[in-house]
Design an enzyme around this catalytic site. Structure first.
Site, PDB file in Angstrom:
ATOM      1  CD  GLU A  77      -3.336   1.507   2.675  1.00 34.29           C
ATOM      2  OE1 GLU A  77      -3.393   2.304   2.624  1.00 34.29           O
ATOM      3  OE2 GLU A  77      -3.055   0.002   2.829  1.00 34.29           O
ATOM      4  CG  ASP A 104      -3.407  -2.473   4.534  1.00 28.80           C
ATOM      5  OD1 ASP A 104      -1.728  -1.499   5.396  1.00 28.80           O
ATOM      6  OD2 ASP A 104      -4.123  -2.362   4.278  1.00 28.80           O
ATOM      7  CB  ILE A 106      -1.008  -0.428   9.607  1.00 29.62           C
ATOM      8  CG1 ILE A 106       0.465  -0.708  10.371  1.00 29.62           C
ATOM      9  CG2 ILE A 106      -2.152  -0.510  10.787  1.00 29.62           C
ATOM     10  CD1 ILE A 106       0.719   0.320  10.823  1.00 29.62           C
ATOM     11  CG  ASP A 107      -6.956  -3.467   6.240  1.00 34.61           C
ATOM     12  OD1 ASP A 107      -6.927  -2.206   6.132  1.00 34.61           O
ATOM     13  OD2 ASP A 107      -7.786  -4.291   7.003  1.00 34.61           O
ATOM     14  CB  THR A 109      -3.803   4.266   9.222  1.00 38.24           C
ATOM     15  OG1 THR A 109      -2.860   2.556   8.444  1.00 38.24           O
ATOM     16  CG2 THR A 109      -2.813   4.437  10.053  1.00 38.24           C
ATOM     17  CG  ASP A 232      -7.522  -1.949   1.238  1.00 33.58           C
ATOM     18  OD1 ASP A 232      -7.286  -1.781   2.661  1.00 33.58           O
ATOM     19  OD2 ASP A 232      -8.189  -1.827   0.817  1.00 33.58           O
TER      20      ASP A 232
END
Length: 285
Positions: A77, A104, A106-107, A109, A232
């Site tokens: 990402e 990802d 940190i999915d 944030t 995601d």
């Protein structure tokens, strides 16, 4: 990580082990930064946030993956310009890669920034465009969700199965509030408005990857969201499929890495679910 994960012992051992260890190391590092980030910026919209921790996590993940598999490609990402068009172009540019890791870092944030403990690391591996490994790690709960195509999906060392509810009326659903506020957000809100009276309830935790993992392990009956990206969805989609669920776009077309409007359920409510979204004009932005 303290859990024993039998997924280590089945096929494609090296790919799966690297995905697991990479997600765990990134998640553990992220936790050390909780409440301690120094840079906060917006990307596509005021609700689309990025910190130096997102970027550091992706850098760590890339390094660990490419150390083991230097000939593989990584789509992350934070390496892509904001916005749906840029995401589509990035995916298109890598669609012919034999092995593509989709990351990802940190999915969720926004949750991380506020100290709300519902965020995850999502790592998938696609071979010739088909996802074959999916790992979602929730560092706040030390929960690792792992799937390998054709081999099932596991959490806490136990094989996962989707919820058994057979009707929408008995279902617990989840969705999100898209960062794109002109089309995607209104479409999602139409879906929420239409579905709330017809289901047990709807949740929005703020991490699509964890929502998909929760569908896979039966904590949720279904999830949908408009305007997501490959990073995601990819790992979580495999978790759902390998747990006996169904994943399509919101029009009912088969899942692929290009899907941005996703619907994932236990399978039993899927058609009814899609009909309600269509009736509410909530299946497309």
């Amino acid at each position: 990580m303290t859990n024993d994960h039998p997924i280590y012992e089945i096929g494609r051992k090296s790919y799966t082990a690297v995905a697991i260890n990479t997600a765990a190391k990134a998640g553990e590092w992220i936790l050390t930064k909780l409440g301690n980030y120094t840079s906060l910026k917006t990307k596509y919209s005021a609700s689309d946030l990025v910190t130096e921790v997102d970027k550091g996590s992706e850098k760590l993940i890339r390094k660990l993956i490419l150390t083991h598999f230097p000939d593989h490609s990584v789509l992350g990402e934070e390496g892509v310009e904001p916005g749906p068009e840029a995401s589509a172009r990035a995916l298109q540019s890598m669609k012919d890669e034999e092995y593509l890791w989709i990351v990802d870092p940190i999915d969720g944030t926004t949750n991380f920034v506020h100290g709300f403990p519902f965020f995850s690391v999502s790592i998938a591996l696609a071979h010739q465009g088909e996802v074959i490994i999916g790992v979602v790690y929730d560092p706040s709960r030390d929960e690792l969700f792992v799937a390998e195509k054709g081999k099932g999906a596991y959490v806490h060392g136990r094989r996962m199965q989707v919820d058994t509810q057979e009707t929408l009326a008995r279902s617990l659903l989840a969705t999100g509030f898209p960062a794109e506020r002109e089309r995607a957000l209104p479409a999602n809100l139409r879906g929420i408005s239409a579905l709330v009276p017809k289901v047990r309830n709807i949740r929005n935790g703020g991490s699509a990857a964890l929502h998909l993992a929760y569908v896979a392990c039966g904590r949720l009956t279904g999830f949908w969201e408009i305007g997501l990206n490959a990073w995601d969805i990819a790992a979580g989609a495999l978790l759902v499929q390998e747990s006996g669920g169904r994943v399509t776009d919101t029009l009912g077309n088969p899942y692929s890495l290009a899907v941005r409007n996703v619907a994932a359920t236990n399978g039993k409510i899927h058609d009814e679910f899609l009909r309600e979204l269509a009736a509410a004009q909530a299946a497309e932005a």
